[in-house]
Design an enzyme around this catalytic site. Structure first.
Site, PDB file in Angstrom:
ATOM      1  CD  GLU A 320      -2.669  -1.270   2.679  1.00 58.05           C
ATOM      2  OE1 GLU A 320      -1.794  -0.903   3.736  1.00 58.05           O
ATOM      3  OE2 GLU A 320      -3.586  -1.497   2.879  1.00 58.05           O
ATOM      4  N   PRO A 321       1.545   1.389  -1.096  1.00 61.83           N
ATOM      5  CG  PRO A 321       2.501   1.589  -3.103  1.00 61.83           C
ATOM      6  CD  PRO A 321       1.645   0.579  -2.040  1.00 61.83           C
ATOM      7  N   GLY A 322       1.775   4.881  -0.601  1.00 60.94           N
ATOM      8  CA  GLY A 322       1.148   6.331  -0.868  1.00 60.94           C
ATOM      9  C   GLY A 322       2.091   7.310  -1.156  1.00 60.94           C
ATOM     10  NE  ARG A 323       6.128   9.039   3.428  1.00 56.05           N
ATOM     11  CZ  ARG A 323       5.700   9.962   4.241  1.00 56.05           C
ATOM     12  NH1 ARG A 323       6.068  11.315   4.160  1.00 56.05           N
ATOM     13  NH2 ARG A 323       5.071   9.352   5.189  1.00 56.05           N
ATOM     14  NE  ARG A 360       5.249  14.675   5.702  1.00 52.09           N
ATOM     15  CZ  ARG A 360       6.423  14.499   5.636  1.00 52.09           C
ATOM     16  NH1 ARG A 360       7.371  15.493   4.852  1.00 52.09           N
ATOM     17  NH2 ARG A 360       7.133  13.450   6.333  1.00 52.09           N
ATOM     18  CE1 TYR A 364       3.851  13.359  11.413  1.00 52.56           C
ATOM     19  CE2 TYR A 364       3.996  14.123   9.170  1.00 52.56           C
ATOM     20  CZ  TYR A 364       3.111  13.550  10.209  1.00 52.56           C
ATOM     21  OH  TYR A 364       1.858  13.028  10.015  1.00 52.56           O
ATOM     22  CB  CYS A 391      -0.551  34.440  13.566  1.00 50.04           C
ATOM     23  SG  CYS A 391      -1.348  35.642  12.563  1.00 50.04           S
ATOM     24  CE1 TYR A 421      -0.225  10.275   4.281  1.00 52.81           C
ATOM     25  CE2 TYR A 421       1.820  10.275   3.395  1.00 52.81           C
ATOM     26  CZ  TYR A 421       0.726   9.767   3.816  1.00 52.81           C
ATOM     27  OH  TYR A 421       0.603   8.304   3.809  1.00 52.81           O
TER      28      TYR A 421
END
Ligand SMILES: *Cc1c(COP(=O)(O)O)cnc(C)c1O
Length: 463
Positions: A320-323, A360, A364, A391, A421
Site C-alpha cells: 500500500e504505497p502512498g508517499r 509536515r 514532524y 501567526c 501529505y
C-alpha cells in the site's frame, strides 16, 4: 534534538537534528533528479519548467501558492509499482497521501487498487469510477454509517482494526444479506525506522490488534465464526518514510507465523497477506530511496522464504504505497513576499503559504529543500529559513536552506517532494485559502483541485 525527534536518531526518520545544515550545494541552480518530478528542468532562460511549461506561466495562470503535479511522473511511478509486483500481487495506493478524482482515474487506468479510510475518501473513489471491488476500507474507528456504505458498495475488503469492529462489520454485512471480505490488521511489535509520531506497528498505539498475548489469534478465531465475514488475510503496516527493509522482514516473519498457527488450529490457509506501505522517498539529496522493483523483489523473497520454512503455500501479497507514488511527483510553487536578513543568524524568506499547505515541517520536523524557480542566479548562497504567513513562529516550510543572495520579493521559489501529505493535510488556519493542485502533462496544465475561495469559507460559516 527537538522535542519530537526519534530516540534512535535522525536516520530513523525525516527528522532534522537541531542546528544541522549541510554546506551550500555546489550549484544553487541545480535540480537534483532524486527530489524533483521527472519532467522538471530549467529552460534556456534559467526558469524551472515541468511538463514543458515554465513556472512563471503557471504562477500567472493559476496563482500562488499552488501544488504543481507532474501527471506523467505520477503515472510512471504508479505503473512502476504495478509492474514490479506483477500479476502475483496487488498494489493499493494509499489515498490519504493525496486523493482527487483525477488521481482515482489515473490509478484505475494504470491498474492499481485504492485504500480509503473515511466516508469522504470512499465517496471520492466511487464518484471517479474506481470499481468497488478494487477498494480497501481502512481505519481504526469506521462509523457504522461508513461501514454500511462500504458493504453496500461492495468494497473488495474491509480491514478490521478491533474486536468491536469484527462484530460490527459482521452484523452490518449480515443484516444486508452479504458476506464481507475482510483482512485483520495486526500489530507485530515492529518499530519501523521512522518518526515516533508516524510509527504505527509498535505495540503502544491505536492501530490494529496486537499479536502479543494471543490477541490476534483470538481475533481470527472470532472472525472465522461469523457468517457475515469472509476472512481473506492478515494485514500489517509498520510505519512511514522507511528506508530499511529489515522492519518488513521481521513483520513478514511474524505475520507468516500467525498464518501457520491459523492453519494448525483451524486447518485453513488464509490466502492473502498485506504488508502495508511506508516506503520512504527523497525529501533532500541526502535520502536514498529504493526503486519499486527492488522493494518488490525483497518483499516477495521474504514472504516466499518464510512460507516455505513454515510449509505454507505462498499467499497473495499486497502492498500500500502512498508517499512513494505521489510524494515526488509534485512541488509547491510560492511567491516570495519578504526577505529579512537577521545579522549573524540567517535570512527569513516569507512566502504566501506556509503551515496551512505544508504542516509536515511543523508536525514532524520534516526536512525539505527549495530552489529559486523563476530565474537562475549566480549570487552567493545565503542561509535561509523559508517561513509562511501564519501567526505562529513554528510556521516553517523549510527549516534550513541555501538560496541565492539576490533573492527578492516577487521571485518564485519551489519546494519539491510535496505531493504526499501536504494538500491532504492542508488546513484553513488564519482563514488562509487552500491552494489548488495543478496537473501538468505534455505542455498542458489543468486544475484538478481548484483553489479555495472566500466564498467557500463563508458558505460553511452559516452565521
Ligand atoms: C498511511 C498508510 C499507508 C501509506 O503510507 P505511506 O507512507 O504513504 O506509504 C499504507 N497503509 C496504511 C494502512 C496506512 O495507514
Amino acid at each position: 534534538m527537538s522535542r519530537s525527534a526519534h530516540p534512535a536518531g535522525p536516520r530513523h526518520a525525516d527528522v532534522l537534528p537541531e542546528g544541522h545544515y549541510s554546506a551550500p550545494p555546489a550549484d544553487l541552480n541545480a535540480l537534483d533528479p532524486k527530489v524533483w518530478a521527472r519532467t522538471v528542468a530549467r529552460d534556456e532562460h534559467g526558469v524551472v519548467t515541468v511538463g514543458g511549461i515554465d513556472v512563471k506561466r503557471l504562477a500567472e495562470e493559476f496563482g500562488t501558492p499552488a501544488y504543481i503535479l507532474d501527471e506523467a511522473d505520477f503515472r510512471a511511478r504508479a505503473r512502476a509499482w504495478r509492474t514490479a509486483f506483477g500479476s502475483e500481487a496487488d498494489v493499493f495506493y494509499a489515498g490519504k497521501a493525496f486523493l482527487s478524482r483525477a488521481v482515482v482515474r489515473w490509478l484505475h487506468e494504470e491498474g492499481l487498487n485504492l485504500d480509503v479510510c473515511s466516508g469522504g475518501e470512499l465517496a471520492t473513489a466511487l464518484s471517479a469510477g474506481m470499481p468497488a471491488d478494487r477498494i480497501a476500507f481502512h481505519g481504526n474507528n469506521k462509523s457504522p454509517g461508513e461501514i454500511e456504505r462500504a458493504v453496500r458498495a461492495g468494497v473488495g475488503r474491509i480491514v478490521l482494526d478491533s474486536f468491536q469492529e469484527i462484530v460490527r462489520v459482521a452484523h452490518i454485512a449480515q443484516s444486508l444479506g452479504k458476506r464481507q471480505r475482510v483482512q485483520i490488521r495486526i500489530t507485530v511489535g515492529v518499530e519501523a525506522h521512522t518518526h515516533e509520531f508516524i510509527a504505527t506497528a509498535h505495540e503502544d498505539q491505536k492501530f490494529g490488534i496486537p499479536l502479543a498475548g494471543g490477541q490476534a489469534a483470538e481475533a481470527v478465531r472470532r472472525a472465522l465464526q461469523l457468517d457475515g465475514l469472509e476472512v481473506i488475510g492478515i494485514h500489517s503496516h509498520i510505519g512511514s518514510q522507511i528506508f530499511d527493509m529489515s522492519g518488513f522482514e521481521v513483520a513478514a516473519h511474524r505475520v507468516v507465523g500467525l498464518l501457520k498457527d491459523i492453519r494448525d488450529e483451524h486447518g485453513i490457509e488464509l490466502p492473502e497477506i498485506d504488508l502495508g506501505g511506508g516506503l520512504g522517498i527523497a525529501y533532500t539529496s541526502d535520502d536514498d530511496p529504493r526503486e519499486p522493483y527492488e522493494i518488490a523483489k525483497a518483499l516477495t523473497e521474504i514472504v516466499t522464504r518464510e512460507c516455505e520454512a513454515a510449509r505454507l503455500g505462498t499467499p497473495r501479497i499486497s502492498v500500500e504505497p502512498g508517499r512513494a507514488i505521489v510524494g515526488p511527483t509534485a512541488f509547491t510553487l510560492y511567491e516570495v513576499g519578504t526577505v529579512k536578513p537577521l545579522e549573524g543568524l540567517r535570512t527569513y524568506v516569507s512566502v504566501d503559504g506556509g503551515m496551512s499547505d505544508n504542516i509536515r515541517t511543523a508536525l514532524y520536523d520534516a526536512e525539505y529543500s527549495v530552489v529559486l524557480a523563476s530565474r537562475s542566479s549566480d549570487a552567493e548562497p545565503m542561509l535561509c529559513r523559508v517561513v509562511g504567513k501564519h501567526c505562529e513562529s513554528g510556521d516553517i516550510v523549510v527549516r534550513d536552506a541555501f538560496l541565492p543572495g539576490d533573492l527578492a520579493p516577487g521571485d518564485l521559489i519551489a519546494v519539491p517532494a510535496t505531493g504526499a501529505y501536504c494538500r491532504s493535510m492542508a488546513s484553513n488556519y488564519n482563514h488562509v485559502l487552500r491552494p489548488p493542485v495543478v496537473a501538468v502533462d505534455g505542455g498542458e496544465a489543468r486544475v484538478i483541485v481548484r483553489r479555495e475561495t472566500e466564498e467557500d469559507l463563508l458558505r460553511l460559516d452559516v452565521g
